[in-house]
Write a protein that holds these residues in place. Structure first.
Motif, PDB file in Angstrom:
ATOM      1  N   UNK A  21       0.820  -1.209   0.000  1.00 24.83           N
ATOM      2  CA  UNK A  21       0.000   0.000   0.000  1.00 24.83           C
ATOM      3  C   UNK A  21       0.864   1.274   0.000  1.00 24.83           C
ATOM      4  N   UNK A  22       1.999   1.222   0.669  1.00 25.40           N
ATOM      5  CA  UNK A  22       2.892   2.382   0.677  1.00 25.40           C
ATOM      6  C   UNK A  22       3.403   2.672  -0.733  1.00 25.40           C
ATOM      7  N   UNK A  23       3.694   1.624  -1.490  1.00 30.03           N
ATOM      8  CA  UNK A  23       4.125   1.793  -2.870  1.00 30.03           C
ATOM      9  C   UNK A  23       3.055   2.466  -3.708  1.00 30.03           C
ATOM     10  N   UNK A  24       1.802   2.092  -3.493  1.00 32.50           N
ATOM     11  CA  UNK A  24       0.690   2.715  -4.222  1.00 32.50           C
ATOM     12  C   UNK A  24       0.549   4.190  -3.852  1.00 32.50           C
ATOM     13  N   UNK A  25       0.715   4.505  -2.565  1.00 37.58           N
ATOM     14  CA  UNK A  25       0.651   5.916  -2.140  1.00 37.58           C
ATOM     15  C   UNK A  25       1.811   6.712  -2.734  1.00 37.58           C
ATOM     16  N   UNK A  26       2.992   6.111  -2.751  1.00 41.23           N
ATOM     17  CA  UNK A  26       4.163   6.792  -3.314  1.00 41.23           C
ATOM     18  C   UNK A  26       3.982   6.988  -4.817  1.00 41.23           C
ATOM     19  N   UNK A  30       4.182  10.513  -6.775  1.00 39.76           N
ATOM     20  CA  UNK A  30       5.013  10.758  -7.954  1.00 39.76           C
ATOM     21  C   UNK A  30       4.155  11.337  -9.077  1.00 39.76           C
ATOM     22  N   UNK A  31       2.974  10.773  -9.287  1.00 40.92           N
ATOM     23  CA  UNK A  31       2.086  11.267 -10.334  1.00 40.92           C
ATOM     24  C   UNK A  31       1.689  12.718 -10.080  1.00 40.92           C
ATOM     25  N   UNK A  32       1.395  13.062  -8.844  1.00 37.40           N
ATOM     26  CA  UNK A  32       1.008  14.434  -8.507  1.00 37.40           C
ATOM     27  C   UNK A  32       2.167  15.407  -8.748  1.00 37.40           C
ATOM     28  N   UNK A  33       3.339  15.047  -8.292  1.00 45.27           N
ATOM     29  CA  UNK A  33       4.516  15.902  -8.500  1.00 45.27           C
ATOM     30  C   UNK A  33       4.855  16.005  -9.984  1.00 45.27           C
ATOM     31  N   UNK A  34       4.738  14.901 -10.701  1.00 51.32           N
ATOM     32  CA  UNK A  34       5.022  14.893 -12.130  1.00 51.32           C
ATOM     33  C   UNK A  34       4.097  15.872 -12.862  1.00 51.32           C
ATOM     34  N   UNK A  35       2.818  15.838 -12.534  1.00 48.39           N
ATOM     35  CA  UNK A  35       1.868  16.761 -13.154  1.00 48.39           C
ATOM     36  C   UNK A  35       2.212  18.208 -12.870  1.00 48.39           C
ATOM     37  N   UNK A  36       2.563  18.500 -11.629  1.00 45.60           N
ATOM     38  CA  UNK A  36       2.901  19.861 -11.233  1.00 45.60           C
ATOM     39  C   UNK A  36       4.199  20.328 -11.912  1.00 45.60           C
ATOM     40  N   UNK A  37       5.235  19.513 -11.867  1.00 43.88           N
ATOM     41  CA  UNK A  37       6.524  19.884 -12.454  1.00 43.88           C
ATOM     42  C   UNK A  37       6.419  19.979 -13.974  1.00 43.88           C
ATOM     43  N   UNK A  38       5.664  19.082 -14.599  1.00 42.75           N
ATOM     44  CA  UNK A  38       5.476  19.135 -16.048  1.00 42.75           C
ATOM     45  C   UNK A  38       4.820  20.441 -16.473  1.00 42.75           C
ATOM     46  N   UNK A  39       3.837  20.894 -15.701  1.00 45.01           N
ATOM     47  CA  UNK A  39       3.171  22.164 -16.001  1.00 45.01           C
ATOM     48  C   UNK A  39       4.141  23.329 -15.900  1.00 45.01           C
ATOM     49  N   UNK A  62      14.595   8.286  -1.804  1.00 44.96           N
ATOM     50  CA  UNK A  62      14.700   8.636  -3.214  1.00 44.96           C
ATOM     51  C   UNK A  62      13.591   8.077  -4.073  1.00 44.96           C
ATOM     52  N   UNK A  63      12.581   7.459  -3.473  1.00 45.00           N
ATOM     53  CA  UNK A  63      11.507   6.868  -4.261  1.00 45.00           C
ATOM     54  C   UNK A  63      10.731   7.909  -5.055  1.00 45.00           C
ATOM     55  N   UNK A  64      10.638   9.123  -4.568  1.00 40.85           N
ATOM     56  CA  UNK A  64       9.989  10.194  -5.317  1.00 40.85           C
ATOM     57  C   UNK A  64      10.951  10.787  -6.335  1.00 40.85           C
ATOM     58  N   UNK A  65      12.120  11.194  -5.891  1.00 34.34           N
ATOM     59  CA  UNK A  65      13.061  11.911  -6.759  1.00 34.34           C
ATOM     60  C   UNK A  65      13.567  11.049  -7.914  1.00 34.34           C
ATOM     61  N   UNK A  66      13.866   9.799  -7.663  1.00 30.19           N
ATOM     62  CA  UNK A  66      14.396   8.935  -8.716  1.00 30.19           C
ATOM     63  C   UNK A  66      13.327   8.670  -9.771  1.00 30.19           C
ATOM     64  N   UNK A  67      12.118   8.372  -9.338  1.00 35.48           N
ATOM     65  CA  UNK A  67      11.032   8.137 -10.293  1.00 35.48           C
ATOM     66  C   UNK A  67      10.731   9.403 -11.084  1.00 35.48           C
ATOM     67  N   UNK A  68      10.676  10.544 -10.404  1.00 36.76           N
ATOM     68  CA  UNK A  68      10.393  11.814 -11.075  1.00 36.76           C
ATOM     69  C   UNK A  68      11.493  12.148 -12.080  1.00 36.76           C
ATOM     70  N   UNK A  69      12.733  11.950 -11.708  1.00 34.20           N
ATOM     71  CA  UNK A  69      13.845  12.223 -12.627  1.00 34.20           C
ATOM     72  C   UNK A  69      13.754  11.341 -13.869  1.00 34.20           C
ATOM     73  N   UNK A  70      13.420  10.087 -13.682  1.00 35.73           N
ATOM     74  CA  UNK A  70      13.280   9.187 -14.816  1.00 35.73           C
ATOM     75  C   UNK A  70      12.141   9.584 -15.741  1.00 35.73           C
ATOM     76  N   UNK A  71      11.016   9.956 -15.157  1.00 39.37           N
ATOM     77  CA  UNK A  71       9.877  10.382 -15.969  1.00 39.37           C
ATOM     78  C   UNK A  71      10.181  11.675 -16.713  1.00 39.37           C
ATOM     79  N   UNK A  72      10.820  12.612 -16.045  1.00 38.85           N
ATOM     80  CA  UNK A  72      11.152  13.883 -16.695  1.00 38.85           C
ATOM     81  C   UNK A  72      12.230  13.688 -17.752  1.00 38.85           C
ATOM     82  N   UNK A  73      13.134  12.760 -17.546  1.00 43.25           N
ATOM     83  CA  UNK A  73      14.163  12.461 -18.548  1.00 43.25           C
ATOM     84  C   UNK A  73      13.512  11.973 -19.833  1.00 43.25           C
ATOM     85  N   UNK A  74      12.483  11.145 -19.689  1.00 38.08           N
ATOM     86  CA  UNK A  74      11.761  10.657 -20.869  1.00 38.08           C
ATOM     87  C   UNK A  74      11.140  11.812 -21.649  1.00 38.08           C
TER      88      UNK A  74
END
Length: 79
Positions: A21-26, A30-39, A62-74
């Protein structure tokens, strides 16, 4: 999340127990931060600002930062 490398998905990779469940919350975080940073990055791009620096000043695993960096790199590589 189907197109993202499994190591970037908090539900599958990172230091969280897979499928927890913690993974699902994280993942939702990540999705929320990704949307905000992408905007913000889209707005900067429209102003012809070519380089933006994003700093993670947190003290977590780093579960937020690493995932966000990977998504933004794409996104960066596709533009």
């Amino acid at each position: 999340w189907d197109t993202v490398h499994p190591d970037l998905d908090p539900v599958q990779g990172g230091k969280l127990r897979p499928g927890s469940p913690r993974g699902l919350r994280k993942r939702a975080q990540v999705q929320a931060f990704y949307g905000m940073v992408s905007s913000i990055l889209d707005a900067q791009r429209q102003k012809s600002i070519k380089e933006v620096t994003i700093i993670d000043a947190g003290c977590g695993a780093g579960n937020l930062a690493i995932a966000l960096a990977g998504l933004l790199q794409n996104i960066h590589n596709n533009n």
